[in-house]
Scaffold this motif. Structure first.
Motif, PDB file in Angstrom:
ATOM      1  N   GLU A   1      -5.855   5.968  -5.150  1.00 44.81           N
ATOM      2  CA  GLU A   1      -6.877   4.943  -5.335  1.00 44.81           C
ATOM      3  C   GLU A   1      -6.511   3.963  -6.446  1.00 44.81           C
ATOM      4  O   GLU A   1      -6.680   2.753  -6.302  1.00 44.81           O
ATOM      5  N   GLU A   2      -5.992   4.483  -7.556  1.00 42.60           N
ATOM      6  CA  GLU A   2      -5.744   3.637  -8.728  1.00 42.60           C
ATOM      7  C   GLU A   2      -4.411   2.892  -8.682  1.00 42.60           C
ATOM      8  O   GLU A   2      -4.310   1.773  -9.182  1.00 42.60           O
ATOM      9  N   LEU A   3      -3.389   3.534  -8.106  1.00 43.57           N
ATOM     10  CA  LEU A   3      -2.047   2.947  -8.158  1.00 43.57           C
ATOM     11  C   LEU A   3      -1.530   2.551  -6.779  1.00 43.57           C
ATOM     12  O   LEU A   3      -0.329   2.417  -6.575  1.00 43.57           O
ATOM     13  N   ASP A   4      -2.443   2.331  -5.855  1.00 37.33           N
ATOM     14  CA  ASP A   4      -2.076   2.081  -4.459  1.00 37.33           C
ATOM     15  C   ASP A   4      -1.080   0.943  -4.289  1.00 37.33           C
ATOM     16  O   ASP A   4      -0.221   0.978  -3.415  1.00 37.33           O
ATOM     17  N   HIS A   5      -1.178  -0.075  -5.127  1.00 42.49           N
ATOM     18  CA  HIS A   5      -0.337  -1.263  -4.947  1.00 42.49           C
ATOM     19  C   HIS A   5       0.823  -1.346  -5.935  1.00 42.49           C
ATOM     20  O   HIS A   5       1.545  -2.348  -5.950  1.00 42.49           O
ATOM     21  N   VAL A   6       1.013  -0.281  -6.732  1.00 47.27           N
ATOM     22  CA  VAL A   6       2.108  -0.334  -7.711  1.00 47.27           C
ATOM     23  C   VAL A   6       3.112   0.806  -7.546  1.00 47.27           C
ATOM     24  O   VAL A   6       4.147   0.819  -8.215  1.00 47.27           O
ATOM     25  N   VAL A   7       2.808   1.777  -6.669  1.00 50.24           N
ATOM     26  CA  VAL A   7       3.797   2.804  -6.313  1.00 50.24           C
ATOM     27  C   VAL A   7       4.003   2.746  -4.794  1.00 50.24           C
ATOM     28  O   VAL A   7       3.202   2.159  -4.066  1.00 50.24           O
ATOM     29  N   ASP A   8       5.086   3.356  -4.342  1.00 49.16           N
ATOM     30  CA  ASP A   8       5.405   3.300  -2.915  1.00 49.16           C
ATOM     31  C   ASP A   8       4.932   4.529  -2.150  1.00 49.16           C
ATOM     32  O   ASP A   8       4.768   4.471  -0.931  1.00 49.16           O
ATOM     33  N   ALA A   9       4.734   5.648  -2.853  1.00 49.68           N
ATOM     34  CA  ALA A   9       4.247   6.856  -2.202  1.00 49.68           C
ATOM     35  C   ALA A   9       3.578   7.761  -3.223  1.00 49.68           C
ATOM     36  O   ALA A   9       3.954   7.782  -4.405  1.00 49.68           O
TER      37      ALA A   9
ATOM     38  N   GLY B   1      12.369   3.080  -3.985  1.00 52.48           N
ATOM     39  CA  GLY B   1      10.940   3.301  -4.097  1.00 52.48           C
ATOM     40  C   GLY B   1      10.567   4.069  -5.346  1.00 52.48           C
ATOM     41  O   GLY B   1      11.400   4.728  -5.978  1.00 52.48           O
ATOM     42  N   LEU B   2       9.292   3.987  -5.699  1.00 47.43           N
ATOM     43  CA  LEU B   2       8.727   4.709  -6.840  1.00 47.43           C
ATOM     44  C   LEU B   2       7.664   5.665  -6.299  1.00 47.43           C
ATOM     45  O   LEU B   2       6.756   5.247  -5.576  1.00 47.43           O
ATOM     46  N   ILE B   3       7.791   6.946  -6.647  1.00 50.51           N
ATOM     47  CA  ILE B   3       6.920   7.979  -6.093  1.00 50.51           C
ATOM     48  C   ILE B   3       6.124   8.657  -7.201  1.00 50.51           C
ATOM     49  O   ILE B   3       6.665   8.966  -8.266  1.00 50.51           O
ATOM     50  N   ALA B   4       4.829   8.904  -6.932  1.00 55.46           N
ATOM     51  CA  ALA B   4       4.002   9.754  -7.801  1.00 55.46           C
ATOM     52  C   ALA B   4       4.143  11.173  -7.267  1.00 55.46           C
ATOM     53  O   ALA B   4       3.716  11.470  -6.145  1.00 55.46           O
TER      54      ALA B   4
ATOM     55  N   MET C   1       0.838  -1.197   0.000  1.00 50.93           N
ATOM     56  CA  MET C   1       0.000   0.000   0.000  1.00 50.93           C
ATOM     57  C   MET C   1       0.878   1.253   0.000  1.00 50.93           C
ATOM     58  O   MET C   1       1.840   1.349   0.765  1.00 50.93           O
ATOM     59  N   ALA C   2       0.544   2.202  -0.867  1.00 49.62           N
ATOM     60  CA  ALA C   2       1.358   3.407  -1.002  1.00 49.62           C
ATOM     61  C   ALA C   2       1.150   4.356   0.177  1.00 49.62           C
ATOM     62  O   ALA C   2       0.037   4.506   0.688  1.00 49.62           O
ATOM     63  N   ARG C   3       2.220   5.007   0.587  1.00 48.73           N
ATOM     64  CA  ARG C   3       2.101   6.059   1.587  1.00 48.73           C
ATOM     65  C   ARG C   3       1.545   7.312   0.917  1.00 48.73           C
ATOM     66  O   ARG C   3       1.864   7.598  -0.239  1.00 48.73           O
ATOM     67  N   TYR C   4       0.681   8.038   1.643  1.00 51.83           N
ATOM     68  CA  TYR C   4       0.073   9.261   1.125  1.00 51.83           C
ATOM     69  C   TYR C   4       0.645  10.414   1.932  1.00 51.83           C
ATOM     70  O   TYR C   4       0.376  10.541   3.126  1.00 51.83           O
ATOM     71  N   ILE C   5       1.473  11.230   1.290  1.00 47.78           N
ATOM     72  CA  ILE C   5       2.298  12.202   2.009  1.00 47.78           C
ATOM     73  C   ILE C   5       1.938  13.625   1.599  1.00 47.78           C
ATOM     74  O   ILE C   5       2.074  14.006   0.439  1.00 47.78           O
ATOM     75  N   ASP C   6       1.485  14.401   2.575  1.00 46.71           N
ATOM     76  CA  ASP C   6       1.151  15.810   2.330  1.00 46.71           C
ATOM     77  C   ASP C   6       2.410  16.670   2.388  1.00 46.71           C
ATOM     78  O   ASP C   6       3.181  16.577   3.347  1.00 46.71           O
ATOM     79  N   VAL C   7       2.588  17.503   1.362  1.00 41.93           N
ATOM     80  CA  VAL C   7       3.734  18.409   1.317  1.00 41.93           C
ATOM     81  C   VAL C   7       3.231  19.803   0.955  1.00 41.93           C
ATOM     82  O   VAL C   7       2.379  19.951   0.064  1.00 41.93           O
ATOM     83  N   HIS C   8       3.763  20.807   1.622  1.00 42.38           N
ATOM     84  CA  HIS C   8       3.368  22.184   1.296  1.00 42.38           C
ATOM     85  C   HIS C   8       3.875  22.514  -0.107  1.00 42.38           C
ATOM     86  O   HIS C   8       5.061  22.323  -0.410  1.00 42.38           O
TER      87      HIS C   8
ATOM     88  N   ASN D   1      18.041   2.993 -10.077  1.00 41.54           N
ATOM     89  CA  ASN D   1      17.009   2.048  -9.665  1.00 41.54           C
ATOM     90  C   ASN D   1      16.523   1.280 -10.895  1.00 41.54           C
ATOM     91  O   ASN D   1      15.651   1.734 -11.628  1.00 41.54           O
ATOM     92  N   HIS D   2      17.096   0.106 -11.129  1.00 38.96           N
ATOM     93  CA  HIS D   2      16.731  -0.701 -12.304  1.00 38.96           C
ATOM     94  C   HIS D   2      15.255  -1.081 -12.261  1.00 38.96           C
ATOM     95  O   HIS D   2      14.545  -1.012 -13.264  1.00 38.96           O
ATOM     96  N   ASP D   3      14.790  -1.506 -11.086  1.00 36.60           N
ATOM     97  CA  ASP D   3      13.403  -1.930 -10.944  1.00 36.60           C
ATOM     98  C   ASP D   3      12.447  -0.767 -11.164  1.00 36.60           C
ATOM     99  O   ASP D   3      11.355  -0.941 -11.703  1.00 36.60           O
ATOM    100  N   GLY D   4      12.864   0.448 -10.762  1.00 45.13           N
ATOM    101  CA  GLY D   4      12.014   1.619 -10.931  1.00 45.13           C
ATOM    102  C   GLY D   4      11.669   1.864 -12.383  1.00 45.13           C
ATOM    103  O   GLY D   4      10.514   2.155 -12.723  1.00 45.13           O
ATOM    104  N   ARG D   5      12.662   1.760 -13.252  1.00 45.26           N
ATOM    105  CA  ARG D   5      12.415   1.954 -14.681  1.00 45.26           C
ATOM    106  C   ARG D   5      11.421   0.927 -15.186  1.00 45.26           C
ATOM    107  O   ARG D   5      10.469   1.267 -15.916  1.00 45.26           O
ATOM    108  N   ASP D   6      11.603  -0.326 -14.814  1.00 48.78           N
ATOM    109  CA  ASP D   6      10.714  -1.385 -15.292  1.00 48.78           C
ATOM    110  C   ASP D   6       9.298  -1.197 -14.759  1.00 48.78           C
ATOM    111  O   ASP D   6       8.318  -1.473 -15.466  1.00 48.78           O
ATOM    112  N   ARG D   7       9.173  -0.718 -13.534  1.00 46.51           N
ATOM    113  CA  ARG D   7       7.837  -0.484 -12.970  1.00 46.51           C
ATOM    114  C   ARG D   7       7.120   0.640 -13.706  1.00 46.51           C
ATOM    115  O   ARG D   7       5.914   0.556 -13.970  1.00 46.51           O
ATOM    116  N   ILE D   8       7.866   1.686 -14.068  1.00 50.48           N
ATOM    117  CA  ILE D   8       7.267   2.786 -14.834  1.00 50.48           C
ATOM    118  C   ILE D   8       6.788   2.282 -16.198  1.00 50.48           C
ATOM    119  O   ILE D   8       5.691   2.611 -16.646  1.00 50.48           O
TER     120      ILE D   8
END
Length: 207
Positions: free
Chosen positions: A162-170, A28-31, A1-8, A46-53
């Motif tokens: 909601e849509e990418l909760d299980h495929v991104v880390d944050a 990790g992979l971040i939106a 499950m992706a972390r949901y992080i509020d940033v100013h 991050n080799h895996d990051g490219r493949d996940r994208i």
């Protein structure tokens, strides 16, 4: 499950930026919101990051990945920029433009176009992106978050969660952002070719 992080959006909290840095350093992979919609980002090696994208976006091997840079000094380490191109790029950055240029040896081969040996680069006009790249000490590997079958980038963090909760880390939440992608200008042969019209004014790069 992706972390949901509020940033100013204008004054990113240093402790939150530190959290994002740790996620990236842990492969990790971040939106991430930018000045032209959300992007999927990871660290350069991050080799895996490219493949996940590639999987999330349904990309082929001709896709140009983009390096998000903090300034021209950093950008110049990763692409070859002559004086003519430098002046043209500097005139519109930071801003919602991506430039395709010949990559230097500093760019991992897997991020280059397989035949042209080019890569996309940009300097976003966005406080969160700038703070994160600054804290990482290197560009971020990125690709605009346009999902298969869609033509515009995602702009709302909660929808992405909601849509990418299980495929991104944050997912970073900083309020709704610009709904248009970057304008992409290909300078790989030394002259500008607009390959995508987006948030940036493309007319200045066309005859």
């Amino acid at each position: 499950m992706a972390r949901y992080i509020d940033v100013h959006p204008e004054n990113p909290q240093p402790r939150v930026i530190d959290q994002l840095v740790e996620i990236l350093k842990d492969d990790g992979l971040i939106a991430l919101p930018t000045d032209s919609g959300y992007a999927l980002v990871s660290r350069l090696d991050n080799h895996d990051g490219r493949d996940r994208i590639v999987t999330i976006r349904g990309l082929d091997d001709k896709h140009h990945f983009t390096l998000l840079c903090k300034d021209f000094s950093q950008l110049g380490t990763f692409v070859h920029v002559d004086n003519h191109v430098f002046r043209a790029v500097k005139g519109v950055t930071p801003g919602p433009y991506t430039f395709i240029l010949e990559a230097t040896r500093e760019v991992p081969r897997r991020l280059m176009h397989p035949k042209k040996k080019t890569v996309g680069v940009r300097i976003p006009d966005h406080a969160i992106v700038h703070a994160l790249v600054e804290a990482m000490g290197e560009p971020l590997m990125a690709s605009t978050l346009i999902l298969p079958g869609e033509t515009e980038p995602r702009t709302m963090g909660w929808e992405i969660k909601e849509e990418l909760d299980h495929v991104v880390d944050a997912v970073v939440e900083a309020g709704e952002c610009q709904p248009l992608p970057t304008t992409v200008v290909d300078y790989s042969d030394g002259t500008p070719e607009v390959v995508r019209r987006g948030a940036g004014d493309a007319d200045r790069f066309e005859d």
